[in-house]
Design a protein around this motif. Sequence first.
Motif, PDB file in Angstrom:
ATOM      1  N   CYS A   1       0.852  -1.193   0.000  1.00  0.00           N
ATOM      2  CA  CYS A   1       0.000   0.000   0.000  1.00  0.00           C
ATOM      3  C   CYS A   1       0.886   1.241   0.000  1.00  0.00           C
ATOM      4  CB  CYS A   1      -0.911  -0.014   1.228  1.00  0.00           C
ATOM      5  SG  CYS A   1      -1.926   1.478   1.407  1.00  0.00           S
ATOM      6  N   CYS A   2       1.955   1.200   0.782  1.00  0.00           N
ATOM      7  CA  CYS A   2       2.907   2.313   0.808  1.00  0.00           C
ATOM      8  C   CYS A   2       3.563   2.497  -0.553  1.00  0.00           C
ATOM      9  CB  CYS A   2       3.969   2.071   1.876  1.00  0.00           C
ATOM     10  SG  CYS A   2       3.351   2.185   3.574  1.00  0.00           S
ATOM     11  N   MET A   3       3.783   1.401  -1.261  1.00  0.00           N
ATOM     12  CA  MET A   3       4.326   1.491  -2.619  1.00  0.00           C
ATOM     13  C   MET A   3       3.346   2.228  -3.529  1.00  0.00           C
ATOM     14  SD  MET A   3       6.096  -2.209  -3.411  1.00  0.00           S
ATOM     15  CE  MET A   3       6.532  -1.715  -5.089  1.00  0.00           C
ATOM     16  N   SER A   4       2.061   1.882  -3.425  1.00  0.00           N
ATOM     17  CA  SER A   4       1.039   2.552  -4.240  1.00  0.00           C
ATOM     18  C   SER A   4       1.023   4.051  -3.970  1.00  0.00           C
ATOM     19  CB  SER A   4      -0.347   1.951  -3.960  1.00  0.00           C
ATOM     20  OG  SER A   4      -0.409   0.591  -4.331  1.00  0.00           O
ATOM     21  N   ILE A   5       1.122   4.414  -2.696  1.00  0.00           N
ATOM     22  CA  ILE A   5       1.139   5.824  -2.319  1.00  0.00           C
ATOM     23  C   ILE A   5       2.371   6.510  -2.901  1.00  0.00           C
ATOM     24  CG2 ILE A   5       1.309   7.436  -0.377  1.00  0.00           C
ATOM     25  CD1 ILE A   5      -0.231   5.365   1.303  1.00  0.00           C
ATOM     26  N   ALA A   6       3.522   5.854  -2.800  1.00  0.00           N
ATOM     27  CA  ALA A   6       4.771   6.425  -3.309  1.00  0.00           C
ATOM     28  C   ALA A   6       4.705   6.639  -4.813  1.00  0.00           C
ATOM     29  CB  ALA A   6       5.940   5.506  -2.950  1.00  0.00           C
TER      30      ALA A   6
ATOM     31  N   PHE B   1       1.212   4.078  11.427  1.00  0.00           N
ATOM     32  CA  PHE B   1       2.618   4.325  11.759  1.00  0.00           C
ATOM     33  C   PHE B   1       3.525   4.073  10.563  1.00  0.00           C
ATOM     34  CE2 PHE B   1       6.717   2.964  13.700  1.00  0.00           C
ATOM     35  CZ  PHE B   1       7.032   4.161  14.327  1.00  0.00           C
ATOM     36  N   THR B   2       3.253   2.991   9.832  1.00  0.00           N
ATOM     37  CA  THR B   2       4.085   2.663   8.671  1.00  0.00           C
ATOM     38  C   THR B   2       3.941   3.696   7.571  1.00  0.00           C
ATOM     39  OG1 THR B   2       3.804   0.299   9.165  1.00  0.00           O
ATOM     40  CG2 THR B   2       4.657   0.867   6.987  1.00  0.00           C
ATOM     41  N   ILE B   3       2.716   4.137   7.315  1.00  0.00           N
ATOM     42  CA  ILE B   3       2.490   5.158   6.290  1.00  0.00           C
ATOM     43  C   ILE B   3       3.248   6.441   6.633  1.00  0.00           C
ATOM     44  CG2 ILE B   3       0.766   6.745   5.342  1.00  0.00           C
ATOM     45  CD1 ILE B   3      -1.192   4.446   5.229  1.00  0.00           C
ATOM     46  N   ILE B   4       3.227   6.826   7.908  1.00  0.00           N
ATOM     47  CA  ILE B   4       3.932   8.040   8.328  1.00  0.00           C
ATOM     48  C   ILE B   4       5.433   7.896   8.115  1.00  0.00           C
ATOM     49  CG2 ILE B   4       4.552   9.469  10.320  1.00  0.00           C
ATOM     50  CD1 ILE B   4       1.736   8.947  11.423  1.00  0.00           C
ATOM     51  N   VAL B   5       5.992   6.776   8.560  1.00  0.00           N
ATOM     52  CA  VAL B   5       7.433   6.540   8.420  1.00  0.00           C
ATOM     53  C   VAL B   5       7.847   6.530   6.950  1.00  0.00           C
ATOM     54  CG1 VAL B   5       9.294   4.863   8.759  1.00  0.00           C
ATOM     55  CG2 VAL B   5       7.666   5.311  10.607  1.00  0.00           C
ATOM     56  N   ILE B   6       7.088   5.798   6.135  1.00  0.00           N
ATOM     57  CA  ILE B   6       7.437   5.675   4.715  1.00  0.00           C
ATOM     58  C   ILE B   6       7.235   6.993   3.978  1.00  0.00           C
ATOM     59  CG2 ILE B   6       6.853   4.530   2.547  1.00  0.00           C
ATOM     60  CD1 ILE B   6       8.415   2.838   4.546  1.00  0.00           C
ATOM     61  N   TYR B   7       6.209   7.736   4.349  1.00  0.00           N
ATOM     62  CA  TYR B   7       5.998   9.048   3.710  1.00  0.00           C
ATOM     63  C   TYR B   7       7.184   9.967   3.977  1.00  0.00           C
ATOM     64  CZ  TYR B   7       4.227  13.706   2.733  1.00  0.00           C
ATOM     65  OH  TYR B   7       4.087  14.988   2.251  1.00  0.00           O
ATOM     66  N   LEU B   8       7.653   9.989   5.222  1.00  0.00           N
ATOM     67  CA  LEU B   8       8.802  10.836   5.566  1.00  0.00           C
ATOM     68  C   LEU B   8      10.053  10.389   4.812  1.00  0.00           C
ATOM     69  CD1 LEU B   8       8.264  11.219   9.426  1.00  0.00           C
ATOM     70  CD2 LEU B   8       7.821  12.923   7.646  1.00  0.00           C
ATOM     71  N   PHE B   9      10.232   9.074   4.690  1.00  0.00           N
ATOM     72  CA  PHE B   9      11.369   8.554   3.942  1.00  0.00           C
ATOM     73  C   PHE B   9      11.282   8.949   2.468  1.00  0.00           C
ATOM     74  CE2 PHE B   9      12.762   5.059   1.108  1.00  0.00           C
ATOM     75  CZ  PHE B   9      14.133   5.145   1.306  1.00  0.00           C
TER      76      PHE B   9
END
Length: 264
Positions: free
Chosen positions: A164-169, A218-226
């Motif tokens: 899901c984080c990949m899709s957002i990225a 939490f994961t979305i926040i961390v990955i977004y910042l990265f």
Amino acid sequence: MNNFLLGLQFLTRITIKKNLDWSEKACGGSVKFFPLIGAILGIIYVLVGYVIYYLLPSFNIYLSAHLIGFILLFCNIFLTGALHCDGFTDTMDGILSGRKRERILEIMKDSRVGAHGATCLILVLIGKYSMFTDLMVNQNIYITHAQFFNSLFALFLMPIIARCCMSIAVVLFPYARKEGLGKAFHEYSSKKSMAFALLFTFIISLLLGTIGVIALIFTIIVIYLFNRYVANLIGGLTGDVYGATAEIGELVVLFVFVLAQSFI
């Protein structure tokens, strides 16, 4: 169906015996299915976990925590063909080089592995191994149902939330190169794709309880910042960064569930 199968074929080593349309539009159309592809991987991990955590102990066969960690890590790498590990390594080589944008992009494209990438990959693999091990430390003592299901939920949600984080990225950040393998995914995806991926992941996380929702947020926040840090550094993201996103995302999800294990 073509877009989903294309994404499955690209992100995993699950063989699809069907002629697929590998057009750029189809690549972009597969982005919304990334979490669903993660769910397929999650089901496989859960089946492996079920055998290890429940089936074998019912026959008085108890594997050591270290062996369990190795088996789960092997499945994690084997099913993706180390695709995301490769992207993570190239990304770390680039962004930790201390160079300017153009040189960073050159380093990331270089097929050779540098010290930064190798070191970071070792740390991530050790981290995953440790998390897999800690999900069910001593099987030969009494394990509560809550701990048992927490471990299976972690194995299931780990690849879903990460993808899901990949899709957002892919959707949210610009593509850093004029051309590249990941460019089609970015150009032919849309915010609707991201919304679909988020909704699917949120529903699954919600159904699995509070820890699942916390892990997602939490994961979305961390990955977004990265991703924002990398985008500011090189003017966007690349296919390698998408791979790094998956690797870091899985590690963060496992961290949340292992931490939660202490309070169950």
